[in-house]
Write a protein that holds these residues in place. Structure first.
Motif, PDB file in Angstrom:
ATOM      1  N   ARG A 146      20.371  23.720 -32.452  1.00  0.00           N
ATOM      2  CA  ARG A 146      20.592  22.523 -31.642  1.00  0.00           C
ATOM      3  C   ARG A 146      21.891  21.825 -32.037  1.00  0.00           C
ATOM      4  O   ARG A 146      22.596  21.292 -31.173  1.00  0.00           O
ATOM      5  CB  ARG A 146      19.404  21.564 -31.786  1.00  0.00           C
ATOM      6  CG  ARG A 146      18.192  21.999 -30.975  1.00  0.00           C
ATOM      7  CD  ARG A 146      17.004  21.109 -31.207  1.00  0.00           C
ATOM      8  NE  ARG A 146      15.915  21.410 -30.296  1.00  0.00           N
ATOM      9  CZ  ARG A 146      14.674  21.011 -30.459  1.00  0.00           C
ATOM     10  NH1 ARG A 146      14.340  20.260 -31.520  1.00  0.00           N
ATOM     11  NH2 ARG A 146      13.739  21.331 -29.585  1.00  0.00           N
ATOM     12  N   ARG A 147      22.198  21.820 -33.325  1.00  0.00           N
ATOM     13  CA  ARG A 147      23.470  21.222 -33.758  1.00  0.00           C
ATOM     14  C   ARG A 147      24.653  21.944 -33.138  1.00  0.00           C
ATOM     15  O   ARG A 147      25.712  21.347 -32.900  1.00  0.00           O
ATOM     16  CB  ARG A 147      23.592  21.296 -35.279  1.00  0.00           C
ATOM     17  CG  ARG A 147      22.703  20.340 -36.029  1.00  0.00           C
ATOM     18  CD  ARG A 147      22.903  20.528 -37.514  1.00  0.00           C
ATOM     19  NE  ARG A 147      21.960  19.744 -38.290  1.00  0.00           N
ATOM     20  CZ  ARG A 147      21.534  20.064 -39.496  1.00  0.00           C
ATOM     21  NH1 ARG A 147      21.980  21.170 -40.074  1.00  0.00           N
ATOM     22  NH2 ARG A 147      20.687  19.306 -40.127  1.00  0.00           N
ATOM     23  N   GLU A 206      23.742  22.019 -28.466  1.00  0.00           N
ATOM     24  CA  GLU A 206      23.308  20.868 -27.684  1.00  0.00           C
ATOM     25  C   GLU A 206      24.390  19.792 -27.648  1.00  0.00           C
ATOM     26  O   GLU A 206      25.056  19.549 -28.653  1.00  0.00           O
ATOM     27  CB  GLU A 206      22.033  20.257 -28.278  1.00  0.00           C
ATOM     28  CG  GLU A 206      20.818  21.163 -28.262  1.00  0.00           C
ATOM     29  CD  GLU A 206      20.170  21.278 -26.889  1.00  0.00           C
ATOM     30  OE1 GLU A 206      20.677  20.661 -25.918  1.00  0.00           O
ATOM     31  OE2 GLU A 206      19.167  21.990 -26.784  1.00  0.00           O
ATOM     32  N   PRO A 207      24.556  19.103 -26.500  1.00  0.00           N
ATOM     33  CA  PRO A 207      25.483  17.971 -26.462  1.00  0.00           C
ATOM     34  C   PRO A 207      25.057  16.877 -27.448  1.00  0.00           C
ATOM     35  O   PRO A 207      25.887  16.272 -28.111  1.00  0.00           O
ATOM     36  CB  PRO A 207      25.377  17.467 -25.014  1.00  0.00           C
ATOM     37  CG  PRO A 207      24.773  18.586 -24.233  1.00  0.00           C
ATOM     38  CD  PRO A 207      23.941  19.379 -25.192  1.00  0.00           C
ATOM     39  N   ASP A 208      23.742  16.624 -27.529  1.00  0.00           N
ATOM     40  CA  ASP A 208      23.185  15.676 -28.482  1.00  0.00           C
ATOM     41  C   ASP A 208      21.947  16.327 -29.100  1.00  0.00           C
ATOM     42  O   ASP A 208      20.894  16.399 -28.447  1.00  0.00           O
ATOM     43  CB  ASP A 208      22.799  14.362 -27.794  1.00  0.00           C
ATOM     44  CG  ASP A 208      22.217  13.335 -28.769  1.00  0.00           C
ATOM     45  OD1 ASP A 208      22.019  13.671 -29.962  1.00  0.00           O
ATOM     46  OD2 ASP A 208      21.954  12.205 -28.323  1.00  0.00           O
ATOM     47  N   PRO A 209      22.048  16.826 -30.348  1.00  0.00           N
ATOM     48  CA  PRO A 209      20.914  17.534 -30.962  1.00  0.00           C
ATOM     49  C   PRO A 209      19.634  16.710 -31.040  1.00  0.00           C
ATOM     50  O   PRO A 209      18.544  17.267 -31.086  1.00  0.00           O
ATOM     51  CB  PRO A 209      21.428  17.861 -32.370  1.00  0.00           C
ATOM     52  CG  PRO A 209      22.909  17.821 -32.271  1.00  0.00           C
ATOM     53  CD  PRO A 209      23.217  16.788 -31.225  1.00  0.00           C
ATOM     54  N   ARG A 210      19.748  15.377 -31.034  1.00  0.00           N
ATOM     55  CA  ARG A 210      18.559  14.528 -31.108  1.00  0.00           C
ATOM     56  C   ARG A 210      17.826  14.432 -29.772  1.00  0.00           C
ATOM     57  O   ARG A 210      16.662  14.055 -29.719  1.00  0.00           O
ATOM     58  CB  ARG A 210      18.928  13.127 -31.603  1.00  0.00           C
ATOM     59  CG  ARG A 210      19.391  13.117 -33.060  1.00  0.00           C
ATOM     60  CD  ARG A 210      20.050  11.819 -33.406  1.00  0.00           C
ATOM     61  NE  ARG A 210      21.244  11.636 -32.574  1.00  0.00           N
ATOM     62  CZ  ARG A 210      22.057  10.607 -32.647  1.00  0.00           C
ATOM     63  NH1 ARG A 210      21.826   9.641 -33.498  1.00  0.00           N
ATOM     64  NH2 ARG A 210      23.118  10.530 -31.870  1.00  0.00           N
ATOM     65  N   GLN A 211      18.543  14.775 -28.684  1.00  0.00           N
ATOM     66  CA  GLN A 211      17.937  14.783 -27.347  1.00  0.00           C
ATOM     67  C   GLN A 211      18.282  16.100 -26.671  1.00  0.00           C
ATOM     68  O   GLN A 211      19.113  16.163 -25.763  1.00  0.00           O
ATOM     69  CB  GLN A 211      18.436  13.591 -26.529  1.00  0.00           C
ATOM     70  CG  GLN A 211      18.044  12.259 -27.130  1.00  0.00           C
ATOM     71  CD  GLN A 211      18.525  11.089 -26.289  1.00  0.00           C
ATOM     72  OE1 GLN A 211      19.499  11.188 -25.550  1.00  0.00           O
ATOM     73  NE2 GLN A 211      17.837   9.966 -26.399  1.00  0.00           N
ATOM     74  N   PRO A 212      17.643  17.185 -27.125  1.00  0.00           N
ATOM     75  CA  PRO A 212      18.010  18.515 -26.641  1.00  0.00           C
ATOM     76  C   PRO A 212      17.709  18.716 -25.154  1.00  0.00           C
ATOM     77  O   PRO A 212      16.706  18.204 -24.642  1.00  0.00           O
ATOM     78  CB  PRO A 212      17.162  19.458 -27.496  1.00  0.00           C
ATOM     79  CG  PRO A 212      16.033  18.632 -27.994  1.00  0.00           C
ATOM     80  CD  PRO A 212      16.554  17.237 -28.113  1.00  0.00           C
TER      81      PRO A 212
END
Length: 201
Positions: free
Chosen positions: A175-176, A179-185
């Motif tokens: 995800r890191r 993903e554009p934002d790993p906290r909101q995949p």
């Protein structure tokens, strides 16, 4: 096969003659195995098997978080070490040279099994062999939900002793990277109480 006595020598040897696989002892002098792994992962997808006397889950997760593909705690049998090495090499060789396997595309993510390359919106992504294998599993069947046990069997085989948290760490690392934002995949999604899936395009 080359054997070295400390982490600095390991880095020099890998750069001089890249091996097919690296077995790293966490407690090496001068530069420890965790730092060697961290340094190598900046620009290499070399398969890494960590060995250590540290056996807590936090230690295991730290090694995986830094990019190790597998983790073996001491004491271990030579047979188990050999089996882990064979599994890692088989997985790496399969990923590196499959028979004319087509590229997989899910939205703007492209995975090329032949070249062992991943890109998102045209930007290359460096993946460890374990991360690549996991991502390939998802990309081959977008929308399908995989349980942690299913993913572990695909990563390590049914006879390896390794926890479900291993999958969680690989997912977190992927995800890191994708993903554009790993906290909101939006690509690698958690299906609560079951496992994970890749979003359909």
């Amino acid at each position: 096969m080359a054997v070295v006595a400390d982490g600095r020598a390991a880095l020099d040897e890998v750069r001089r003659r890249p091996p097919d696989l690296l077995i790293l002892d966490v407690m090496m002098p001068r530069v420890d195995g965790l730092d060697v792994c961290r340094i190598l992962r900046r620009d290499s997808d070399l398969p890494v098997l960590m060995v250590t006397a540290r056996s807590t889950e936090d230690d295991l997760l730290l090694g995986l978080d830094l990019g190790a593909d597998d983790y073996l705690t001491k004491p271990y049998s030579p047979r188990e070490l050999a089996a882990r090495v064979r599994t890692l090499l088989r997985r790496t060789r399969t990923a590196a040279a499959p028979p004319a396997e087509p590229s997989l595309r899910v939205g703007d993510l492209v995975l090329d099994p032949v070249r062992h390359e991943v890109s998102v919106a045209g930007t290359p992504i460096v993946c460890t062999p374990g991360e690549f294998h996991l991502l390939k599993t998802f990309a081959a069947e977008p929308g399908r939900v995989f349980t942690r046990d299913q993913l572990l069997r695909r990563l390590h085989g049914i006879d390896s002793y390794i926890t479900g948290r291993t999958v969680d760490v690989h997912i977190m690392n992927l995800r890191r990277k994708i993903e554009p934002d790993p906290r909101q995949p939006v690509r690698l999604l958690t299906v609560y109480g079951i496992g994970y899936k890749m979003a359909d395009g």
